[in-house]
Design a protein around this motif. Structure first.
Motif, PDB file in Angstrom:
ATOM      1  N   LEU A  93      -9.930   2.526   7.547  1.00 10.50           N
ATOM      2  CA  LEU A  93     -10.354   2.287   6.193  1.00 10.50           C
ATOM      3  C   LEU A  93     -10.578   3.628   5.302  1.00 10.50           C
ATOM      4  O   LEU A  93     -10.218   3.874   4.257  1.00 10.50           O
ATOM      5  N   ALA A  94     -11.275   4.612   6.328  1.00 11.89           N
ATOM      6  CA  ALA A  94     -11.587   5.932   5.608  1.00 11.89           C
ATOM      7  C   ALA A  94     -10.359   6.651   5.236  1.00 11.89           C
ATOM      8  O   ALA A  94     -10.187   7.374   4.437  1.00 11.89           O
ATOM      9  N   ALA A  95      -9.297   6.638   6.224  1.00  8.41           N
ATOM     10  CA  ALA A  95      -7.853   7.082   6.066  1.00  8.41           C
ATOM     11  C   ALA A  95      -7.267   6.566   4.728  1.00  8.41           C
ATOM     12  O   ALA A  95      -6.520   7.250   3.916  1.00  8.41           O
ATOM     13  N   TRP A  96      -7.292   5.384   4.736  1.00  5.62           N
ATOM     14  CA  TRP A  96      -6.556   4.414   3.677  1.00  5.62           C
ATOM     15  C   TRP A  96      -7.275   4.891   2.274  1.00  5.62           C
ATOM     16  O   TRP A  96      -6.666   5.197   1.527  1.00  5.62           O
TER      17      TRP A  96
ATOM     18  N   THR B 102       0.790  -1.210   0.035  1.00  9.57           N
ATOM     19  CA  THR B 102      -0.056  -0.012  -0.011  1.00  9.57           C
ATOM     20  C   THR B 102       0.750   1.295   0.033  1.00  9.57           C
ATOM     21  O   THR B 102       0.366   2.266  -0.687  1.00  9.57           O
ATOM     22  N   THR B 103       1.879   1.411   0.674  1.00 11.64           N
ATOM     23  CA  THR B 103       2.627   2.238   0.551  1.00 11.64           C
ATOM     24  C   THR B 103       3.434   2.717  -0.808  1.00 11.64           C
ATOM     25  O   THR B 103       3.498   3.810  -1.263  1.00 11.64           O
ATOM     26  N   ALA B 104       3.970   1.591  -1.556  1.00  9.26           N
ATOM     27  CA  ALA B 104       4.404   1.729  -2.925  1.00  9.26           C
ATOM     28  C   ALA B 104       3.425   2.232  -3.667  1.00  9.26           C
ATOM     29  O   ALA B 104       3.427   3.008  -4.532  1.00  9.26           O
ATOM     30  N   LEU B 105       2.174   1.659  -3.495  1.00 10.87           N
ATOM     31  CA  LEU B 105       0.913   2.123  -4.554  1.00 10.87           C
ATOM     32  C   LEU B 105       0.778   3.435  -4.324  1.00 10.87           C
ATOM     33  O   LEU B 105       0.224   4.083  -5.226  1.00 10.87           O
ATOM     34  N   ARG B 106       0.422   3.817  -3.226  1.00 11.93           N
ATOM     35  CA  ARG B 106       0.350   5.568  -2.725  1.00 11.93           C
ATOM     36  C   ARG B 106       1.303   6.192  -3.335  1.00 11.93           C
ATOM     37  O   ARG B 106       0.832   7.344  -3.958  1.00 11.93           O
ATOM     38  N   ALA B 107       2.495   5.893  -3.124  1.00 14.60           N
ATOM     39  CA  ALA B 107       3.583   6.763  -3.788  1.00 14.60           C
ATOM     40  C   ALA B 107       3.472   6.890  -5.294  1.00 14.60           C
ATOM     41  O   ALA B 107       3.647   7.833  -5.902  1.00 14.60           O
ATOM     42  N   ARG B 108       3.059   5.610  -5.734  1.00 12.28           N
ATOM     43  CA  ARG B 108       2.947   5.574  -7.520  1.00 12.28           C
ATOM     44  C   ARG B 108       1.676   6.335  -7.702  1.00 12.28           C
ATOM     45  O   ARG B 108       1.723   7.224  -8.984  1.00 12.28           O
ATOM     46  N   TYR B 109       0.561   5.910  -7.318  1.00 10.86           N
ATOM     47  CA  TYR B 109      -0.624   6.508  -7.848  1.00 10.86           C
ATOM     48  C   TYR B 109      -1.298   7.563  -6.845  1.00 10.86           C
ATOM     49  O   TYR B 109      -2.327   8.315  -7.399  1.00 10.86           O
ATOM     50  N   GLY B 110      -0.630   8.174  -5.994  1.00  8.43           N
ATOM     51  CA  GLY B 110      -1.232   9.315  -5.280  1.00  8.43           C
ATOM     52  C   GLY B 110      -2.191   8.859  -4.191  1.00  8.43           C
ATOM     53  O   GLY B 110      -2.576   9.796  -3.370  1.00  8.43           O
ATOM     54  N   LYS B 111      -2.743   7.607  -4.340  1.00 10.90           N
ATOM     55  CA  LYS B 111      -3.675   6.946  -3.335  1.00 10.90           C
ATOM     56  C   LYS B 111      -3.554   5.535  -3.313  1.00 10.90           C
ATOM     57  O   LYS B 111      -3.017   5.175  -4.604  1.00 10.90           O
ATOM     58  N   VAL B 112      -4.261   4.964  -2.452  1.00  7.38           N
ATOM     59  CA  VAL B 112      -4.214   3.385  -2.774  1.00  7.38           C
ATOM     60  C   VAL B 112      -5.417   2.957  -3.647  1.00  7.38           C
ATOM     61  O   VAL B 112      -6.594   3.337  -3.295  1.00  7.38           O
ATOM     62  N   PRO B 113      -5.116   2.399  -4.822  1.00  5.08           N
ATOM     63  CA  PRO B 113      -6.218   2.118  -5.649  1.00  5.08           C
ATOM     64  C   PRO B 113      -7.012   0.924  -5.215  1.00  5.08           C
ATOM     65  O   PRO B 113      -6.392  -0.092  -4.919  1.00  5.08           O
ATOM     66  N   ALA B 114      -8.076   1.190  -4.573  1.00  9.89           N
ATOM     67  CA  ALA B 114      -9.148   0.082  -4.102  1.00  9.89           C
ATOM     68  C   ALA B 114     -10.330  -0.332  -4.912  1.00  9.89           C
ATOM     69  O   ALA B 114     -10.997  -1.132  -4.500  1.00  9.89           O
ATOM     70  N   LYS B 115     -10.478   0.200  -6.294  1.00 16.37           N
ATOM     71  CA  LYS B 115     -11.488   0.074  -6.943  1.00 16.37           C
ATOM     72  C   LYS B 115     -10.749  -0.037  -8.296  1.00 16.37           C
ATOM     73  O   LYS B 115      -9.956   0.659  -8.836  1.00 16.37           O
ATOM     74  N   GLY B 116     -11.581  -0.879  -9.243  1.00 17.07           N
ATOM     75  CA  GLY B 116     -10.980  -0.774 -10.780  1.00 17.07           C
ATOM     76  C   GLY B 116      -9.611  -1.874 -10.935  1.00 17.07           C
ATOM     77  O   GLY B 116      -9.376  -2.561 -10.166  1.00 17.07           O
TER      78      GLY B 116
ATOM     79  N   THR C  48      -5.839  -9.479  -1.365  1.00 14.85           N
ATOM     80  CA  THR C  48      -5.795  -9.793  -2.817  1.00 14.85           C
ATOM     81  C   THR C  48      -5.313  -8.604  -3.447  1.00 14.85           C
ATOM     82  O   THR C  48      -5.609  -7.352  -3.378  1.00 14.85           O
ATOM     83  N   VAL C  49      -4.342  -8.555  -4.275  1.00 12.25           N
ATOM     84  CA  VAL C  49      -3.917  -7.768  -5.610  1.00 12.25           C
ATOM     85  C   VAL C  49      -4.495  -7.990  -6.661  1.00 12.25           C
ATOM     86  O   VAL C  49      -4.567  -9.398  -7.340  1.00 12.25           O
ATOM     87  N   VAL C  50      -5.081  -7.049  -7.487  1.00 11.43           N
ATOM     88  CA  VAL C  50      -5.574  -7.493  -8.675  1.00 11.43           C
ATOM     89  C   VAL C  50      -4.727  -6.499  -9.824  1.00 11.43           C
ATOM     90  O   VAL C  50      -5.050  -5.212  -9.609  1.00 11.43           O
TER      91      VAL C  50
END
Length: 237
Positions: free
Chosen positions: A230-233, A80-94, A109-111
């Motif tokens: 979760l809200a913060a995430w 999640t740390t790496a994904l937030r750094a890459r996308y600006g947020k944690v991708p939780a949908k799509g 799960t990672v999709v």
């Protein structure tokens, strides 16, 4: 020497797929586009390989695999740390996305961009899971266990929400007070997950209005904190 199984997952964009996995900390070990597309990544001794579908179209039935890890919580945190750094947020949908992680959970799960589902599992997770609620439980306690399976193992927040809401309505008057509080705390977190802020506030208010002992409030503190986390995430804060 023991056998080693290496999963082959679909990709429609090898460069994009490999880039996604390197974001997660994997190392690219193979990449080719001729005479056919093939790629591979590896992390902590675990390899994932990628191929194109025979006709070029990724099947609706996406591929996936299980990855057994020693510390699933720290792995989720690192991803999640790496994904937030890459996308600006944690991708939780799509696509791509990662499922959330709660205290005590044993998998997530990672999709990936192609829709492949890679499920990371704590190595000592129990082999037997009583889907549908433990036979050793009854009433609201069994409903809570059923909702946990739907939420944490089947990634079906909406079904977990329905099961809990119906179960709470059915067993609320006869259930132990702590189970009612746990159900309200779980519903609070699920309301955040399903994007229903009004229901989130409703369940929080009901929980605050309950007359609970200090011990009972402490027992549901982690559950309730999960909704704040979760809200913060989801917001990236």
């Amino acid at each position: 020497m023991s056998d080693t199984a290496v999963p082959q997952l679909w990709t429609g964009d090898l460069a994009g797929t490999l880039d996604f996995y390197t974001t997660l900390g994997y190392t690219v070990t193979h990449e080719q586009t001729h005479p056919y597309v093939y790629g591979a990544v590896e992390n902590d001794g675990c390899a994932l390989h990628f191929v194109t579908a025979p006709n070029g179209d990724i099947p609706a039935e996406r591929s996936g695999c299980l990855v057994m890890v020693d510390d699933v919580a720290s792995r989720h945190q690192a991803f999640t740390t790496a994904l937030r750094a890459r996308y600006g947020k944690v991708p939780a949908k799509g696509l791509p996305r990662i499922t959330r992680f709660r205290p005590g959970q044993s998998r997530f799960t990672v999709v990936d961009p192609a829709g492949n589902q890679v499920i990371y599992i704590q190595r000592d997770e129990p082999m037997k899971l009583e889907y549908g609620g433990s036979k050793a439980l009854n009433g609201l306690a069994k409903v809570l266990d059923n909702a946990r399976i739907l939420r944490d193992f089947k990634n079906d927040d909406k079904a977990a929400f329905r099961v809990l809401e119906v179960g709470l309505g059915r067993f609320r008057l006869e259930a132990p007070r702590l189970d009612v509080a746990r159900a309200l705390a779980a519903l609070t977190e699920l309301a955040v997950a399903t994007g229903e802020p009004d229901r989130t506030a409703q369940f929080r208010a009901e929980l605050r209005a309950m007359e609970l002992s200090d011990a009972e409030r402490a027992a549901v503190a982690d559950e309730l904190r999960a909704s704040d986390d979760l809200a913060a995430w989801l917001s990236g804060t």
